[in-house]
Design a protein around this motif. Sequence first.
Motif, PDB file in Angstrom:
ATOM      1  N   GLY A  52       0.786  -1.224   0.000  1.00 25.90           N
ATOM      2  CA  GLY A  52       0.000   0.000   0.000  1.00 25.90           C
ATOM      3  C   GLY A  52       0.816   1.271   0.000  1.00 25.90           C
ATOM      4  N   ARG A  53       2.112   1.167   0.180  1.00 28.87           N
ATOM      5  CA  ARG A  53       2.928   2.374   0.282  1.00 28.87           C
ATOM      6  C   ARG A  53       3.349   2.925  -1.085  1.00 28.87           C
ATOM      7  NH1 ARG A  53       3.102   0.095   4.955  1.00 28.87           N
ATOM      8  NH2 ARG A  53       3.426   1.173   6.881  1.00 28.87           N
ATOM      9  N   TRP A  54       2.979   2.232  -2.141  1.00 29.69           N
ATOM     10  CA  TRP A  54       3.254   2.756  -3.473  1.00 29.69           C
ATOM     11  C   TRP A  54       2.088   3.601  -3.977  1.00 29.69           C
ATOM     12  CZ3 TRP A  54       7.866   3.151  -5.403  1.00 29.69           C
ATOM     13  CH2 TRP A  54       8.857   2.308  -4.931  1.00 29.69           C
ATOM     14  N   ARG A  55       1.024   3.680  -3.175  1.00 27.10           N
ATOM     15  CA  ARG A  55      -0.085   4.571  -3.544  1.00 27.10           C
ATOM     16  C   ARG A  55       0.378   6.021  -3.414  1.00 27.10           C
ATOM     17  NH1 ARG A  55      -5.030   3.411  -0.045  1.00 27.10           N
ATOM     18  NH2 ARG A  55      -3.447   3.248   1.535  1.00 27.10           N
ATOM     19  N   SER A  56      -0.314   6.919  -4.052  1.00 30.58           N
ATOM     20  CA  SER A  56       0.107   8.328  -4.018  1.00 30.58           C
ATOM     21  C   SER A  56      -0.030   8.895  -2.608  1.00 30.58           C
ATOM     22  CB  SER A  56      -0.706   9.159  -5.002  1.00 30.58           C
ATOM     23  OG  SER A  56      -2.034   9.266  -4.555  1.00 30.58           O
ATOM     24  N   LEU A  57       0.795   9.879  -2.353  1.00 37.43           N
ATOM     25  CA  LEU A  57       0.807  10.524  -1.041  1.00 37.43           C
ATOM     26  C   LEU A  57      -0.559  11.109  -0.712  1.00 37.43           C
ATOM     27  CD1 LEU A  57       2.494  11.352   1.378  1.00 37.43           C
ATOM     28  CD2 LEU A  57       3.195  13.378   0.114  1.00 37.43           C
ATOM     29  N   LYS A  65      -1.220  19.899   2.824  1.00 39.00           N
ATOM     30  CA  LYS A  65      -0.089  20.189   1.938  1.00 39.00           C
ATOM     31  C   LYS A  65       0.206  19.039   0.983  1.00 39.00           C
ATOM     32  CE  LYS A  65       3.587  18.598   4.914  1.00 39.00           C
ATOM     33  NZ  LYS A  65       4.897  18.849   5.425  1.00 39.00           N
ATOM     34  N   ASP A  66      -0.264  17.838   1.309  1.00 43.49           N
ATOM     35  CA  ASP A  66      -0.050  16.670   0.458  1.00 43.49           C
ATOM     36  C   ASP A  66      -1.253  16.359  -0.439  1.00 43.49           C
ATOM     37  OD1 ASP A  66       2.413  16.331   1.735  1.00 43.49           O
ATOM     38  OD2 ASP A  66       1.526  15.088   3.299  1.00 43.49           O
ATOM     39  N   ALA A  67      -2.248  17.200  -0.423  1.00 50.08           N
ATOM     40  CA  ALA A  67      -3.500  16.925  -1.127  1.00 50.08           C
ATOM     41  C   ALA A  67      -3.342  16.758  -2.635  1.00 50.08           C
ATOM     42  CB  ALA A  67      -4.518  18.025  -0.836  1.00 50.08           C
ATOM     43  N   HIS A  68      -2.330  17.371  -3.221  1.00 44.25           N
ATOM     44  CA  HIS A  68      -2.162  17.289  -4.675  1.00 44.25           C
ATOM     45  C   HIS A  68      -0.884  16.555  -5.083  1.00 44.25           C
ATOM     46  CE1 HIS A  68      -5.570  19.898  -5.161  1.00 44.25           C
ATOM     47  NE2 HIS A  68      -5.035  20.750  -4.300  1.00 44.25           N
ATOM     48  N   ASP A  69      -0.223  15.925  -4.125  1.00 41.52           N
ATOM     49  CA  ASP A  69       1.038  15.232  -4.402  1.00 41.52           C
ATOM     50  C   ASP A  69       0.753  13.804  -4.879  1.00 41.52           C
ATOM     51  OD1 ASP A  69       3.651  14.255  -4.453  1.00 41.52           O
ATOM     52  OD2 ASP A  69       4.213  15.417  -2.671  1.00 41.52           O
ATOM     53  N   VAL A  70       1.113  13.505  -6.123  1.00 41.28           N
ATOM     54  CA  VAL A  70       0.829  12.192  -6.694  1.00 41.28           C
ATOM     55  C   VAL A  70       2.011  11.235  -6.617  1.00 41.28           C
ATOM     56  CG1 VAL A  70      -0.972  13.029  -8.242  1.00 41.28           C
ATOM     57  CG2 VAL A  70       1.402  12.994  -9.021  1.00 41.28           C
ATOM     58  N   ARG A  71       3.135  11.690  -6.041  1.00 41.11           N
ATOM     59  CA  ARG A  71       4.300  10.815  -5.897  1.00 41.11           C
ATOM     60  C   ARG A  71       3.992   9.692  -4.906  1.00 41.11           C
ATOM     61  NH1 ARG A  71       8.733  14.707  -3.939  1.00 41.11           N
ATOM     62  NH2 ARG A  71       6.924  15.462  -2.795  1.00 41.11           N
ATOM     63  N   PRO A  72       4.647   8.534  -5.059  1.00 40.10           N
ATOM     64  CA  PRO A  72       4.406   7.418  -4.136  1.00 40.10           C
ATOM     65  C   PRO A  72       4.795   7.773  -2.694  1.00 40.10           C
ATOM     66  CG  PRO A  72       5.553   6.651  -6.085  1.00 40.10           C
ATOM     67  CD  PRO A  72       5.544   8.147  -6.143  1.00 40.10           C
TER      68      PRO A  72
END
Length: 88
Positions: A52-57, A65-72
Amino acid sequence: RKEVEDGVEEDERLQWDKDKEEHSPEGSQQILAPHQVEAPSVEYRIVIPTKGRWRSLREISDSRKDAHDVRPFILVKTLAFLQKQGIP
């Protein structure tokens, strides 16, 4: 001298236990952590669960602040933490 399971000789272990007792306050049942006394160093392995940790932030974090961060998540948080701590 007899070797014990983790490679530390029995005499060394007894001396370490004796030193540990000397560093403890009188009548205390407190056990000191290895970094508080001179303990033999040991090898260790850090295991990081990845399910599950490869899902987006943004999917995992509740932070605005992480609402739009798509990085894993694992790259942004977990591996960054290990790097900050100096763990290779």
